[in-house]
Each structure stands twice: as C-alpha cells, then as structure tokens.
Design a protein around this motif. Sequence first.
Motif, short mmCIF file in Angstrom:
data_model
loop_
_atom_site.label_atom_id
_atom_site.label_comp_id
_atom_site.label_asym_id
_atom_site.label_seq_id
_atom_site.Cartn_x
_atom_site.Cartn_y
_atom_site.Cartn_z
N LEU A 7 0.82 -1.22 0.00
CA LEU A 7 0.00 0.00 0.00
C LEU A 7 0.85 1.27 0.00
N GLU A 8 2.11 1.16 0.43
CA GLU A 8 2.98 2.33 0.42
C GLU A 8 3.22 2.83 -0.99
N THR A 9 3.21 1.92 -1.96
CA THR A 9 3.35 2.31 -3.36
C THR A 9 2.18 3.17 -3.79
N HIS A 10 0.97 2.77 -3.39
CA HIS A 10 -0.23 3.55 -3.70
C HIS A 10 -0.21 4.89 -2.97
N LEU A 11 0.32 4.88 -1.75
CA LEU A 11 0.37 6.11 -0.95
C LEU A 11 1.20 7.18 -1.64
N SER A 12 2.28 6.76 -2.30
CA SER A 12 3.15 7.73 -2.96
C SER A 12 2.45 8.45 -4.10
N ALA A 13 1.34 7.90 -4.60
CA ALA A 13 0.60 8.53 -5.69
C ALA A 13 -0.52 9.45 -5.18
N ILE A 14 -0.74 9.48 -3.86
CA ILE A 14 -1.80 10.29 -3.28
C ILE A 14 -1.30 11.72 -3.09
N PRO A 15 -2.06 12.74 -3.54
CA PRO A 15 -1.66 14.13 -3.28
C PRO A 15 -1.51 14.37 -1.78
N THR A 16 -0.38 14.95 -1.39
CA THR A 16 -0.09 15.14 0.04
C THR A 16 0.44 16.54 0.29
N LYS A 17 -0.06 17.17 1.35
CA LYS A 17 0.41 18.50 1.75
C LYS A 17 0.89 18.45 3.20
N HIS A 18 1.97 19.13 3.50
CA HIS A 18 2.49 19.24 4.86
C HIS A 18 2.34 20.68 5.31
N THR A 19 1.60 20.89 6.39
CA THR A 19 1.38 22.24 6.92
C THR A 19 1.64 22.25 8.41
N VAL A 20 1.69 23.44 8.97
CA VAL A 20 1.92 23.61 10.40
C VAL A 20 0.91 24.62 10.95
N PHE A 21 0.26 24.27 12.06
CA PHE A 21 -0.66 25.18 12.74
C PHE A 21 -0.23 25.32 14.20
N THR A 22 -0.49 26.47 14.77
CA THR A 22 -0.29 26.64 16.21
C THR A 22 -1.62 26.38 16.90
N VAL A 23 -1.67 25.32 17.68
CA VAL A 23 -2.91 24.89 18.34
C VAL A 23 -2.63 24.77 19.84
N CYS A 24 -3.39 25.48 20.65
CA CYS A 24 -3.14 25.49 22.10
C CYS A 24 -1.67 25.82 22.39
N ASP A 25 -1.14 26.77 21.66
CA ASP A 25 0.24 27.25 21.82
C ASP A 25 1.29 26.20 21.46
N ALA A 26 0.89 25.12 20.83
CA ALA A 26 1.83 24.08 20.41
C ALA A 26 1.91 24.04 18.89
N ARG A 27 3.12 24.09 18.37
CA ARG A 27 3.32 23.98 16.92
C ARG A 27 2.94 22.57 16.50
N THR A 28 1.90 22.45 15.68
CA THR A 28 1.35 21.15 15.31
C THR A 28 1.60 20.86 13.83
N ALA A 29 2.32 19.79 13.56
CA ALA A 29 2.62 19.39 12.19
C ALA A 29 1.47 18.54 11.66
N VAL A 30 1.06 18.82 10.43
CA VAL A 30 -0.12 18.17 9.85
C VAL A 30 0.17 17.72 8.43
N TRP A 31 -0.31 16.52 8.11
CA TRP A 31 -0.23 15.99 6.75
C TRP A 31 -1.66 15.80 6.24
N THR A 32 -1.92 16.31 5.05
CA THR A 32 -3.24 16.17 4.44
C THR A 32 -3.10 15.34 3.17
N TYR A 33 -3.82 14.24 3.12
CA TYR A 33 -3.77 13.30 2.00
C TYR A 33 -5.08 13.35 1.23
N GLY A 34 -4.99 13.21 -0.08
CA GLY A 34 -6.19 13.09 -0.89
C GLY A 34 -6.63 14.40 -1.51
N PRO A 35 -7.67 14.32 -2.35
CA PRO A 35 -8.13 15.49 -3.11
C PRO A 35 -8.81 16.54 -2.23
N ASP A 36 -8.59 17.80 -2.57
CA ASP A 36 -9.21 18.89 -1.82
C ASP A 36 -10.72 18.91 -1.99
#
Length: 295
Positions: A7-36
């Motif tokens: 399944l990792e091969t299929h995962l590499s074909a999925i659109p992926t975004k890496h973003t960062v949000f500050t949540v409760c004063d903690a820098r939170t790293a986020v990965w978003t997979y799939g179509p918008d």
Amino acid sequence: MTPRNPLETHLSAIPTKHTVFTVCDARTAVWTYGPDDAATTFILVHGFRGTHHGLELLAAAMPECQFIAPDLPGFGESQPFSGTHSLEQYAGWLTEFCEIVDPDASAIVLGHSFGSMIVANAVTNLSPRRISLVNPIAENALSGPDRILTNIAIGYYKLGALLPERLGSWLMSAPFITRIMSEVMAVTRNRALRQWIHAQHHAHFSDFANRQVLLEAFRASVSDDVTHHAADFPSGTSLIVGERDKIAPLPSSQRLQAAMPGSQLFVIEGVGHLVHYETPLALARVLRETYNTGS
C-alpha cells in the motif's frame, strides 16, 4: 533492506500536503492526503507513542477521501505543550484543531487506541461531526484484564523518569523495548507483514520530544476509558475492533457498544490492536460501507 508494504506504493501517488498550525500554543505538524474536493474528510487521531504515519495507509486504501493527519503535541514533528500532557489538554487541543481545519464541522473524527480516549474527552465539543473509534480503549487499563502488565509498564515509565537524563532517555527509546511492545501487539502470522510492522515501530515509536512528555502521556493513557464517556457520543458512532485485541479486548468493546446508544460495532476477525497496520483494507471497507464514501 527496509521492509515495504504494497500500500505504500499507492500512498506515494496520493496528493499530500504538509502544513503547520499553532494549536493550544503548540506547533502542530499536519499531513493532508487526498483530493481537496473530496466528498468525505477524516480527521485522524493516532495512538500513544505513535505519529501520523500509523494511520496513513488509510489514505492509500481510500483515495477518494481526504485525510487530515496531525502528529499529537509532543510526538513526531509537533512541539509539546507548555503544560502537562493530560487527557484534558489533548482534548482541548483536538477541539481547537478541528475548529481550524474543519470550520464547517463536516469531517469524521477517527481516533485509534489512545486517540479514542482523546476523542472521548473532547466529544461534547466535536458536534455535529461524526465519530469513528478504532481499537477503542473501552476499559481502564488499571482495572482491566491486563492490569499486571499495565503496572509493569507504569514501573518502566517511572524508572525512565527517575534515572539520570541520558540513561532514562535511552531506556525510554531502547530498541529492544520497542520490539517487545511490537511483538505483543502484532498477531499476524504473515512473516513479511510482521517485519514491516516491527520496522514501522522501530522508525516511529520513539519519536517523542522528551521523556517527561512520554511519562505524562502514558499517565494520561491509563487515567480514563471511553466507556466513562459513552453516553456523550452521538448516535451512529462506529466502533471498529480486532477480534484478538489484547490491549482493548473484544468483551470490553461489546460492553462499550451496549453503553453507547445508537452505536455500531464492527469486529475484524483474526487481528488484534493493530487493525490499521494488519488489515487496513478491511478497515477501509468498513469505513466505506458506514459512511458511503462513494467508491
């Protein structure tokens, strides 16, 4: 050679975004997979000592959906809280995180293991979002059938906190400890899959900020259970469990379902606490049928 999951091969074909949000004063790293423009979005809450990697195979198994997968504060690439890493703090973080990434409250919140406890503590603030719990912690570990092992684990984490910094940190992330935990959780007899699971735990199970964070999060993980909050969950909540789960045994999940009005219980045969690793396609099938994702 590092083991690979198909399944990792299929995962590499999925659109992926890496973003960062500050949540409760903690820098939170986020990965978003799939179509918008996906019709269905899941917000993933991973388990104790894990990172977003643990649930990412779902994105490969359900490419028609969008998955928002953060690292919990203090784990992976997310900063720790300035205060204690308690269930209450994590619940407040999840509430704020959902408000940021899902302002129209249309996503499905999926919590695995310790993540199910975080969801349970935040559930009254997550409405009207739908909820799915995978391998939920239905019974407090201090009173459950494996309480002897739980007390051994408590001793382990306490020792790690009491030892000098260098030695304590080594103990908390020692590869042989990680392997023991991985062997306990994995029940598959497929040799290649077991090797892959062990490699995943070796790579990500010790990705925590420091030993104090780990100790506080462990204390949180044995301080509550989902059943205590069962009446707060919305009707239609799905509980997806492993038939051979030793950490969250099937009988306790059945009692949880009985205490949660309008919930649905799905049992995946032949798997334990690692449904997301051992049977991701079966998990995806249940989620598709439950939420009618359209694939």
